[in-house]
Design a protein around this motif. Sequence first.
Motif, mmCIF file in Angstrom:
data_model
loop_
_atom_site.group_PDB
_atom_site.id
_atom_site.type_symbol
_atom_site.label_atom_id
_atom_site.label_comp_id
_atom_site.label_asym_id
_atom_site.label_seq_id
_atom_site.Cartn_x
_atom_site.Cartn_y
_atom_site.Cartn_z
ATOM 1 N N LYS A 279 99.644 25.164 -46.429
ATOM 2 C CA LYS A 279 101.074 24.986 -46.655
ATOM 3 C C LYS A 279 101.835 24.660 -45.373
ATOM 4 O O LYS A 279 102.959 24.170 -45.417
ATOM 5 C CB LYS A 279 101.652 26.248 -47.304
ATOM 6 N N ILE A 280 101.242 24.964 -44.226
ATOM 7 C CA ILE A 280 101.897 24.680 -42.947
ATOM 8 C C ILE A 280 101.784 23.187 -42.659
ATOM 9 O O ILE A 280 100.692 22.614 -42.673
ATOM 10 C CB ILE A 280 101.259 25.492 -41.805
ATOM 11 N N GLU A 281 102.896 22.564 -42.410
ATOM 12 C CA GLU A 281 102.901 21.133 -42.123
ATOM 13 C C GLU A 281 102.276 20.861 -40.761
ATOM 14 O O GLU A 281 102.614 21.517 -39.773
ATOM 15 C CB GLU A 281 104.338 20.607 -42.141
ATOM 16 N N PRO A 282 101.349 19.917 -40.685
ATOM 17 C CA PRO A 282 100.723 19.603 -39.389
ATOM 18 C C PRO A 282 101.693 18.911 -38.451
ATOM 19 O O PRO A 282 102.633 18.243 -38.884
ATOM 20 C CB PRO A 282 99.579 18.666 -39.783
ATOM 21 N N ILE B 272 100.266 16.514 -32.265
ATOM 22 C CA ILE B 272 99.046 17.264 -31.959
ATOM 23 C C ILE B 272 97.856 16.636 -32.680
ATOM 24 O O ILE B 272 96.766 16.493 -32.116
ATOM 25 C CB ILE B 272 99.195 18.748 -32.349
ATOM 26 N N GLU B 273 98.061 16.248 -33.944
ATOM 27 C CA GLU B 273 96.975 15.622 -34.701
ATOM 28 C C GLU B 273 96.504 14.332 -34.036
ATOM 29 O O GLU B 273 95.309 14.055 -33.977
ATOM 30 C CB GLU B 273 97.437 15.331 -36.128
ATOM 31 N N GLU B 274 97.434 13.568 -33.537
ATOM 32 C CA GLU B 274 97.084 12.319 -32.862
ATOM 33 C C GLU B 274 96.287 12.589 -31.592
ATOM 34 O O GLU B 274 95.336 11.877 -31.265
ATOM 35 C CB GLU B 274 98.362 11.532 -32.526
ATOM 36 N N PHE B 275 96.654 13.649 -30.875
ATOM 37 C CA PHE B 275 95.954 14.007 -29.637
ATOM 38 C C PHE B 275 94.538 14.485 -29.926
ATOM 39 O O PHE B 275 93.581 14.150 -29.224
ATOM 40 C CB PHE B 275 96.748 15.091 -28.903
ATOM 41 N N VAL B 276 94.392 15.277 -30.990
ATOM 42 C CA VAL B 276 93.104 15.882 -31.320
ATOM 43 C C VAL B 276 92.151 14.895 -31.992
ATOM 44 O O VAL B 276 90.929 15.041 -31.902
ATOM 45 C CB VAL B 276 93.325 17.118 -32.230
#
Length: 252
Positions: free
Chosen positions: A39-42, A46-50
């Motif tokens: 339920k927590i929005e990403p 950070i997603e792009e970095f990872v």
Amino acid sequence: MKKTRLSLFLLLSVILLSCKGNEVKPSEIKGQRIAIDEKIEPDAEIEEFVAPFKEHLNKTLDSTLAYNPNDMVKSDGDLNTAIGNLMADLVIEQANPIFKSRTGNEIDMVLLNHGGIRAGLNKGNISTRSAYALMPFENEIVVAELSGEKIKEMLTYLERAKTAHPVSGIQIEMDQDYKVTSAKINGEDFDEDKTYFVATSDYLQQGGDNMNFFKDPIQLYKVDYKLRNAIIDYFKKVDTLTVEKDNRFIRK
């Protein structure tokens, strides 16, 4: 002296009275449980970095190391299973050359624990991810030099456990009541007057799974080799798994 004491008393009284109007109260503390789930929005940044690290990791974990022609689960046998035999056999194969080069001795046998097998191996390609599922812990291989008396304690433990704890280098026969009737190490009858080099995990050597016979060995040798790394190295080497259930640990 009396006047001095009186003066100090009056001074303290004035200080206390002057502070009365400025009382400090503790703040109210509230707690809230925040679930860490989908339920927590990403966070897009950070997603792009990872992303490149995740892609590289998944590629490494999913790369094929070997082929398994049959499904293996730890519940497919009474006192020995194909997957348990695989685990014990690869410990000798991978750790013995290191142990021998350091000590001049060879590993006599292996004992691991049934509960330490954390997953099965499906028929088909085996990957690094398979090895992590099989052994997710950071357990390391160690070799304990045990007296004949300690080996007797080990056999008594196995009688009571009535469980398919993985073994290699030893052949144990039990009767239908799980009493040991025969024990051979390296093809020879167990000798109470000898000492034996037994490979296991550091967790078990420290008394894990109540294997207290491993504690206080004559000598303890570290191999500096994680059990999971030994599994991965073995998979890379063999191409196709050929292990199966056999007569190393049976009831007759």
